[in-house]
Design a protein around this motif. Structure first.
Motif, PDB file in Angstrom:
ATOM      1  N   THR A  33     -41.895  20.543   7.967  1.00  0.00           N
ATOM      2  CA  THR A  33     -40.494  20.419   9.043  1.00  0.00           C
ATOM      3  C   THR A  33     -40.380  19.394   9.788  1.00  0.00           C
ATOM      4  O   THR A  33     -39.711  18.816  10.432  1.00  0.00           O
ATOM      5  N   ARG A  34     -41.686  18.493   9.977  1.00  0.00           N
ATOM      6  CA  ARG A  34     -41.626  17.326  10.808  1.00  0.00           C
ATOM      7  C   ARG A  34     -41.085  16.379  10.348  1.00  0.00           C
ATOM      8  O   ARG A  34     -40.695  15.245  10.926  1.00  0.00           O
ATOM      9  N   TYR A  35     -41.023  16.337   8.985  1.00  0.00           N
ATOM     10  CA  TYR A  35     -40.145  15.201   8.293  1.00  0.00           C
ATOM     11  C   TYR A  35     -38.689  15.467   8.135  1.00  0.00           C
ATOM     12  O   TYR A  35     -37.883  14.532   7.454  1.00  0.00           O
ATOM     13  N   ALA A  36     -38.293  16.544   8.558  1.00  0.00           N
ATOM     14  CA  ALA A  36     -36.722  17.125   8.400  1.00  0.00           C
ATOM     15  C   ALA A  36     -36.057  16.339   9.422  1.00  0.00           C
ATOM     16  O   ALA A  36     -36.406  15.856  10.540  1.00  0.00           O
ATOM     17  N   ALA A  37     -34.904  16.087   9.309  1.00  0.00           N
ATOM     18  CA  ALA A  37     -33.632  15.700  10.167  1.00  0.00           C
ATOM     19  C   ALA A  37     -33.741  16.675  11.467  1.00  0.00           C
ATOM     20  O   ALA A  37     -33.984  17.784  11.295  1.00  0.00           O
ATOM     21  N   SER A  38     -33.460  15.804  12.575  1.00  0.00           N
ATOM     22  CA  SER A  38     -33.285  16.643  13.923  1.00  0.00           C
ATOM     23  C   SER A  38     -32.141  15.988  14.756  1.00  0.00           C
ATOM     24  O   SER A  38     -32.492  14.749  14.599  1.00  0.00           O
ATOM     25  N   SER A  39     -31.322  16.799  15.287  1.00  0.00           N
ATOM     26  CA  SER A  39     -30.306  16.229  16.239  1.00  0.00           C
ATOM     27  C   SER A  39     -30.971  15.301  17.128  1.00  0.00           C
ATOM     28  O   SER A  39     -31.817  15.721  17.956  1.00  0.00           O
ATOM     29  N   LEU A  40     -30.360  14.031  17.302  1.00  0.00           N
ATOM     30  CA  LEU A  40     -30.912  13.030  18.282  1.00  0.00           C
ATOM     31  C   LEU A  40     -32.221  12.754  18.060  1.00  0.00           C
ATOM     32  O   LEU A  40     -32.966  12.200  19.115  1.00  0.00           O
ATOM     33  N   ASN A  41     -32.831  13.158  17.018  1.00  0.00           N
ATOM     34  CA  ASN A  41     -34.299  13.067  16.897  1.00  0.00           C
ATOM     35  C   ASN A  41     -35.310  13.779  17.954  1.00  0.00           C
ATOM     36  O   ASN A  41     -36.369  13.369  18.342  1.00  0.00           O
ATOM     37  N   ILE A  42     -34.685  14.805  18.723  1.00  0.00           N
ATOM     38  CA  ILE A  42     -35.265  15.550  19.952  1.00  0.00           C
ATOM     39  C   ILE A  42     -36.690  16.419  19.374  1.00  0.00           C
ATOM     40  O   ILE A  42     -37.378  16.314  20.033  1.00  0.00           O
TER      41      ILE A  42
END
Length: 191
Positions: A33-42
């Motif tokens: 999950t650390r490599y998955a996209a995250s909103s605003l990379n928060i």
């Protein structure tokens, strides 16, 4: 093939209760999950892993499986998941829970696809007792559970079918406890 992996990733509500998933395997799923996209990379999501029988047994009654089949008690006796990953949002990093629901879906799907690739299965559970779960897991105030992912070795048959002529998309079970999941046709989901 990726298409086969996606189609095999179903919402299982029956598991082989004798199969234990070890903590290292669950950690490998969370690590992805650390490599998955995250909103605003928060990256505000944190994870509680439960694979000890006692803890899994405490979490299970705080969840509700298959709301459309409320007349059934799922999972059936002896067919409980053997692990849970509780996805939490760290409100110190991002106080607005609603803003990161996309992230939750992305990481949950990532976990479930990895489990499916390993011959396991799971179910995203959005219906759970929030206050009781938080208390049971002894989570600090800043961590808010947002989704529970049940995991185990699947012990039920799930069949994908075409949506019925009347447009009914509700999943159902037959007299042999086979779980059917109607899907809309490609033409029906294009704008």
């Amino acid at each position: 093939m990726f298409r086969d992996l996606v189609k095999a990733n179903r919402s299982y509500r029956g598991y082989d209760g004798s199969y234990q998933i070890d903590r290292e395997k669950l950690l490998s799923y969370v690590d992805l999950t650390r490599y998955a996209a995250s909103s605003l990379n928060i990256q505000p999501l944190k994870y509680h892993i439960a694979c000890e029988k006692e803890e899994v047994a405490k979490i299970l009654p705080l969840t509700k499986f298959a709301a459309r089949l409320a007349h059934l008690h799922l999972p059936h006796e002896g067919m409980n998941p053997t692990a849970f990953i509780v996805i939490c949002q760290d409100k110190n990093l991002a106080p607005n829970i609603a803003s990161f629901q996309r992230d939750v879906g992305i990481v949950a799907q990532t976990i479930l696809l990895a489990a499916t690739e390993d011959g396991l299965g799971g179910c995203m559970i959005g219906s759970f007792s929030l206050a009781e779960l938080k208390k049971t897991l002894n989570l600090p105030e800043n961590l808010e559970p947002v989704l529970v992912v049940a995991l185990g070795r699947p012990a039920e048959k799930i069949v994908l079918t075409d949506m019925k002529e009347d447009g009914e998309i509700g999943y159902y079970r037959d007299e042999n406890d086979v779980h059917y999941v109607p899907k809309r046709a490609l033409k029906d989901i294009l704008c």
